[in-house]
Write a protein that holds these residues in place. Sequence first.
Motif, PDB file in Angstrom:
ATOM      1  N   THR A 215      -3.000   6.722  -5.897  1.00 24.12           N
ATOM      2  CA  THR A 215      -4.205   4.770  -6.479  1.00 24.12           C
ATOM      3  C   THR A 215      -3.351   3.771  -6.648  1.00 24.12           C
ATOM      4  O   THR A 215      -1.731   3.589  -6.864  1.00 24.12           O
ATOM      5  N   GLU A 216      -3.720   2.522  -6.644  1.00 22.11           N
ATOM      6  CA  GLU A 216      -2.423   1.373  -6.563  1.00 22.11           C
ATOM      7  C   GLU A 216      -2.670   0.993  -7.868  1.00 22.11           C
ATOM      8  O   GLU A 216      -4.082   0.288  -8.757  1.00 22.11           O
TER       9      GLU A 216
ATOM     10  N   TRP B 209       2.692   2.444  -8.351  1.00 22.10           N
ATOM     11  CA  TRP B 209       1.673   3.462  -7.482  1.00 22.10           C
ATOM     12  C   TRP B 209       1.955   4.598  -8.438  1.00 22.10           C
ATOM     13  O   TRP B 209       2.628   4.747  -8.917  1.00 22.10           O
TER      14      TRP B 209
ATOM     15  N   ARG C  20       4.086   0.537   1.990  1.00 22.28           N
ATOM     16  CA  ARG C  20       4.140  -0.698   2.904  1.00 22.28           C
ATOM     17  C   ARG C  20       4.169  -1.807   2.514  1.00 22.28           C
ATOM     18  O   ARG C  20       2.774  -1.825   2.482  1.00 22.28           O
TER      19      ARG C  20
ATOM     20  N   ASP D  34       2.126  -4.735   3.050  1.00 29.05           N
ATOM     21  CA  ASP D  34       1.021  -5.235   3.630  1.00 29.05           C
ATOM     22  C   ASP D  34       1.036  -6.611   3.758  1.00 29.05           C
ATOM     23  O   ASP D  34       1.430  -7.437   4.932  1.00 29.05           O
TER      24      ASP D  34
ATOM     25  N   SER E 102       1.128  -1.018   0.112  1.00 29.84           N
ATOM     26  CA  SER E 102       0.150  -0.072  -0.220  1.00 29.84           C
ATOM     27  C   SER E 102       1.118   1.078   0.380  1.00 29.84           C
ATOM     28  O   SER E 102       1.896   0.713   0.144  1.00 29.84           O
ATOM     29  N   PHE E 103       0.351   1.960  -0.311  1.00 32.20           N
ATOM     30  CA  PHE E 103       1.173   3.516  -0.794  1.00 32.20           C
ATOM     31  C   PHE E 103       0.615   5.033   0.074  1.00 32.20           C
ATOM     32  O   PHE E 103      -0.569   4.634  -0.166  1.00 32.20           O
ATOM     33  N   ASP E 104       1.139   5.708   0.257  1.00 32.17           N
ATOM     34  CA  ASP E 104       1.050   6.945   1.836  1.00 32.17           C
ATOM     35  C   ASP E 104       2.002   7.926   0.746  1.00 32.17           C
ATOM     36  O   ASP E 104       2.642   8.558   1.414  1.00 32.17           O
TER      37      ASP E 104
ATOM     38  N   ASN F 258       5.001  -4.189  -8.401  1.00 29.65           N
ATOM     39  CA  ASN F 258       3.827  -3.948  -7.779  1.00 29.65           C
ATOM     40  C   ASN F 258       4.339  -2.168  -8.513  1.00 29.65           C
ATOM     41  O   ASN F 258       5.066  -1.535  -8.511  1.00 29.65           O
TER      42      ASN F 258
ATOM     43  N   THR G 287       7.382  -0.758   6.512  1.00 26.07           N
ATOM     44  CA  THR G 287       7.671  -0.145   5.523  1.00 26.07           C
ATOM     45  C   THR G 287       9.159   0.682   5.010  1.00 26.07           C
ATOM     46  O   THR G 287      10.231   0.637   5.726  1.00 26.07           O
TER      47      THR G 287
END
Length: 145
Positions: free
Chosen positions: A144-145, A134, A57, A59, A44-46, A132, A105
């Motif tokens: 968005t993923e 982003w 992260r 996950d 996941s991305f932030d 993956n 992370t």
Amino acid sequence: MPSRRTLLATGGAALATALAGCSLAPSEPSTDSYPASPPNMFFSFDWNSERSTLTVRFDRGNRLTTSNTERVAVVSENDDETETVWIGPEETNPVAAFPLTPKSTVVHELSTPAETVIHWTPAGESSLLPINVWYPADETGGATE
């Protein structure tokens, strides 16, 4: 009208006959949600616009060790192709040490939001495999993923 006992006796026999071919043995877990090839890693991305950082992260997925992984890098497709080596050999200046486990992370610094790819290199290999991506949703950095 038949008694309850009669209905249960005949119904129970019919039910047992109907279920005779069914097995209650557990089946293998489904792998439909996992990639077909290793590693099984989901991220996941932030994006933090105030700090110009993208936190990635790990996950869930496979534990990455020196026996299955040469390195994992976060690479942004911006003007200077920013790279953060998450784990890898010492000469690559990784920010973390093996093993890489779920819930880990890494913070990747970017001047502006840009398409960012997680690359995995299998142990003993040199090729980077994208696992993956982003994509910034817009110029404000929504992800968005």
